[in-house]
Design a protein around this motif. Structure first.
Motif, PDB file in Angstrom:
ATOM      1  N   TYR A   6      -5.679 -53.739  74.341  1.00 40.76           N
ATOM      2  CA  TYR A   6      -4.253 -53.421  74.313  1.00 40.76           C
ATOM      3  C   TYR A   6      -3.562 -53.983  73.073  1.00 40.76           C
ATOM      4  N   GLU A   7      -4.156 -55.025  72.442  1.00 41.91           N
ATOM      5  CA  GLU A   7      -3.563 -55.588  71.229  1.00 41.91           C
ATOM      6  C   GLU A   7      -3.777 -54.672  70.032  1.00 41.91           C
ATOM      7  N   ARG A   8      -4.754 -53.795  70.105  1.00 46.15           N
ATOM      8  CA  ARG A   8      -5.010 -52.833  69.035  1.00 46.15           C
ATOM      9  C   ARG A   8      -4.244 -51.535  69.256  1.00 46.15           C
ATOM     10  N   ALA A  35      -0.195 -36.754  83.001  1.00 48.09           N
ATOM     11  CA  ALA A  35      -0.740 -38.053  83.407  1.00 48.09           C
ATOM     12  C   ALA A  35       0.155 -38.652  84.487  1.00 48.09           C
ATOM     13  N   ARG A  36      -0.439 -39.376  85.414  1.00 50.02           N
ATOM     14  CA  ARG A  36       0.282 -39.965  86.546  1.00 50.02           C
ATOM     15  C   ARG A  36       0.984 -38.889  87.365  1.00 50.02           C
ATOM     16  N   LEU A  72      24.751 -46.511  79.154  1.00 47.19           N
ATOM     17  CA  LEU A  72      25.635 -47.674  79.225  1.00 47.19           C
ATOM     18  C   LEU A  72      24.855 -48.881  78.707  1.00 47.19           C
ATOM     19  N   ASP A  73      24.770 -49.950  79.456  1.00 51.89           N
ATOM     20  CA  ASP A  73      24.020 -51.130  79.049  1.00 51.89           C
ATOM     21  C   ASP A  73      22.548 -51.005  79.444  1.00 51.89           C
ATOM     22  N   ILE A  74      21.730 -51.886  78.897  1.00 49.27           N
ATOM     23  CA  ILE A  74      20.298 -51.924  79.245  1.00 49.27           C
ATOM     24  C   ILE A  74      20.140 -52.709  80.546  1.00 49.27           C
ATOM     25  N   PHE A  75      19.517 -52.065  81.554  1.00 45.55           N
ATOM     26  CA  PHE A  75      19.252 -52.722  82.836  1.00 45.55           C
ATOM     27  C   PHE A  75      18.089 -53.699  82.691  1.00 45.55           C
ATOM     28  N   CYS A  76      17.006 -53.251  82.045  1.00 49.37           N
ATOM     29  CA  CYS A  76      15.872 -54.129  81.766  1.00 49.37           C
ATOM     30  C   CYS A  76      14.878 -53.437  80.835  1.00 49.37           C
ATOM     31  N   THR A  77      13.961 -54.226  80.316  1.00 47.87           N
ATOM     32  CA  THR A  77      12.897 -53.731  79.445  1.00 47.87           C
ATOM     33  C   THR A  77      11.571 -54.240  79.987  1.00 47.87           C
ATOM     34  N   VAL A  78      10.579 -53.338  80.029  1.00 46.69           N
ATOM     35  CA  VAL A  78       9.264 -53.679  80.571  1.00 46.69           C
ATOM     36  C   VAL A  78       8.184 -53.165  79.620  1.00 46.69           C
ATOM     37  N   ASP A  79       7.198 -54.004  79.329  1.00 48.12           N
ATOM     38  CA  ASP A  79       6.011 -53.567  78.591  1.00 48.12           C
ATOM     39  C   ASP A  79       4.907 -53.317  79.614  1.00 48.12           C
ATOM     40  N   HIS A  80       4.190 -52.202  79.440  1.00 43.03           N
ATOM     41  CA  HIS A  80       3.123 -51.884  80.387  1.00 43.03           C
ATOM     42  C   HIS A  80       1.960 -51.211  79.659  1.00 43.03           C
ATOM     43  N   VAL A  81       0.745 -51.612  80.048  1.00 40.84           N
ATOM     44  CA  VAL A  81      -0.475 -51.034  79.474  1.00 40.84           C
ATOM     45  C   VAL A  81      -1.106 -50.100  80.499  1.00 40.84           C
ATOM     46  N   TYR A  82      -1.139 -48.813  80.171  1.00 42.68           N
ATOM     47  CA  TYR A  82      -1.862 -47.816  80.949  1.00 42.68           C
ATOM     48  C   TYR A  82      -3.206 -47.604  80.255  1.00 42.68           C
ATOM     49  N   TYR A 120       8.174 -44.324  98.444  1.00 40.73           N
ATOM     50  CA  TYR A 120       7.732 -43.467  97.333  1.00 40.73           C
ATOM     51  C   TYR A 120       6.690 -44.190  96.498  1.00 40.73           C
ATOM     52  N   GLU A 121       5.768 -43.421  95.945  1.00 39.57           N
ATOM     53  CA  GLU A 121       4.746 -43.991  95.059  1.00 39.57           C
ATOM     54  C   GLU A 121       5.195 -43.788  93.615  1.00 39.57           C
ATOM     55  N   PHE A 122       5.512 -44.896  92.948  1.00 43.12           N
ATOM     56  CA  PHE A 122       6.051 -44.871  91.593  1.00 43.12           C
ATOM     57  C   PHE A 122       4.969 -45.129  90.545  1.00 43.12           C
ATOM     58  N   CYS A 123       5.283 -44.765  89.314  1.00 40.94           N
ATOM     59  CA  CYS A 123       4.419 -45.106  88.182  1.00 40.94           C
ATOM     60  C   CYS A 123       4.323 -46.633  88.100  1.00 40.94           C
ATOM     61  N   PRO A 124       3.146 -47.160  87.765  1.00 37.10           N
ATOM     62  CA  PRO A 124       2.964 -48.613  87.720  1.00 37.10           C
ATOM     63  C   PRO A 124       3.970 -49.344  86.833  1.00 37.10           C
ATOM     64  N   ALA A 125       4.382 -48.763  85.726  1.00 39.49           N
ATOM     65  CA  ALA A 125       5.335 -49.429  84.825  1.00 39.49           C
ATOM     66  C   ALA A 125       6.673 -49.672  85.491  1.00 39.49           C
ATOM     67  N   ASP A 126       6.988 -48.927  86.528  1.00 42.23           N
ATOM     68  CA  ASP A 126       8.285 -49.044  87.196  1.00 42.23           C
ATOM     69  C   ASP A 126       8.321 -50.126  88.275  1.00 42.23           C
ATOM     70  N   LYS A 127       7.184 -50.681  88.660  1.00 43.84           N
ATOM     71  CA  LYS A 127       7.133 -51.633  89.778  1.00 43.84           C
ATOM     72  C   LYS A 127       8.067 -52.832  89.582  1.00 43.84           C
ATOM     73  N   GLU A 128       8.017 -53.436  88.398  1.00 47.92           N
ATOM     74  CA  GLU A 128       8.863 -54.601  88.102  1.00 47.92           C
ATOM     75  C   GLU A 128      10.350 -54.214  88.147  1.00 47.92           C
ATOM     76  N   ILE A 129      10.670 -53.047  87.636  1.00 50.29           N
ATOM     77  CA  ILE A 129      12.050 -52.546  87.639  1.00 50.29           C
ATOM     78  C   ILE A 129      12.532 -52.358  89.072  1.00 50.29           C
ATOM     79  N   LEU A 130      11.700 -51.776  89.894  1.00 46.70           N
ATOM     80  CA  LEU A 130      12.078 -51.511  91.288  1.00 46.70           C
ATOM     81  C   LEU A 130      12.348 -52.806  92.047  1.00 46.70           C
ATOM     82  N   GLU A 131      11.566 -53.840  91.764  1.00 42.41           N
ATOM     83  CA  GLU A 131      11.810 -55.140  92.396  1.00 42.41           C
ATOM     84  C   GLU A 131      13.168 -55.695  91.956  1.00 42.41           C
ATOM     85  N   LYS A 132      13.498 -55.498  90.689  1.00 44.13           N
ATOM     86  CA  LYS A 132      14.785 -55.969  90.174  1.00 44.13           C
ATOM     87  C   LYS A 132      15.933 -55.197  90.835  1.00 44.13           C
ATOM     88  N   ILE A 133      15.748 -53.896  91.042  1.00 45.18           N
ATOM     89  CA  ILE A 133      16.776 -53.097  91.728  1.00 45.18           C
ATOM     90  C   ILE A 133      16.957 -53.607  93.153  1.00 45.18           C
TER      91      ILE A 133
END
Length: 139
Positions: A6-8, A35-36, A72-82, A120-133
């Motif tokens: 993922y670093e490359r 995809a997904r 409007l404003d940024i709710f959050c930012t998430v980095d995710h490796v698929y 609902y089954e969400f994309c993995p990148a959204d999991k952290e966001i959903l917990e914040k919501i």
């Protein structure tokens, strides 16, 4: 020095909208041919070269739902490796300023409350966001 895969990988910047109406927020179901497939997500997409994040969100909402949104404003930012892509997802609070959502790309669209997230089954990148919501709407 050994680098992890993922670093490359090039980080792709993606924007999405957290759009609320009457205490519920919009989720969209990914099309079957992408995809997904059929997982749920927030409306949005990749930021194109030379485009601001806000402009990308406006463009994506117009292309995918035929609505005009105001970021409007940024709710959050998430980095995710698929397995196929590494993303930096910037989720904006946004509002629809004109139009009614149409399914131009997605398989389905729903307005849900925070307590319905687990249905609902969400994309993995959204999991952290959903917990914040869930946390931000808990009283």
């Amino acid at each position: 020095m050994c680098m992890r895969a993922y670093e490359r990988t090039i980080m792709v910047e993606v924007v999405a909208g957290l759009i609320w109406k009457d205490g519920k927020f919009m989720i969209c179901q990914r099309p079957e041919n992408k995809a997904r497939a059929l997982l749920w997500e927030f409306v949005g997409g990749k930021v194109e070269k030379g485009e601001s994040r806000e402009d990308a969100l406006v463009r994506e909402c117009k292309e995918e739902l035929d609505v005009t949104v105001k970021p409007l404003d940024i709710f959050c930012t998430v980095d995710h490796v698929y397995p196929d892509i590494t993303i930096r997802l910037v989720l904006f609070n946004a509002e629809i300023v004109s139009g009614e959502p149409k399914l131009l790309e997605h398989a389905d669209l729903k307005w849900i409350s925070a307590n319905e997230i687990d249905n609902y089954e969400f994309c993995p990148a959204d999991k952290e966001i959903l917990e914040k919501i869930k946390c931000s709407t808990a009283r």
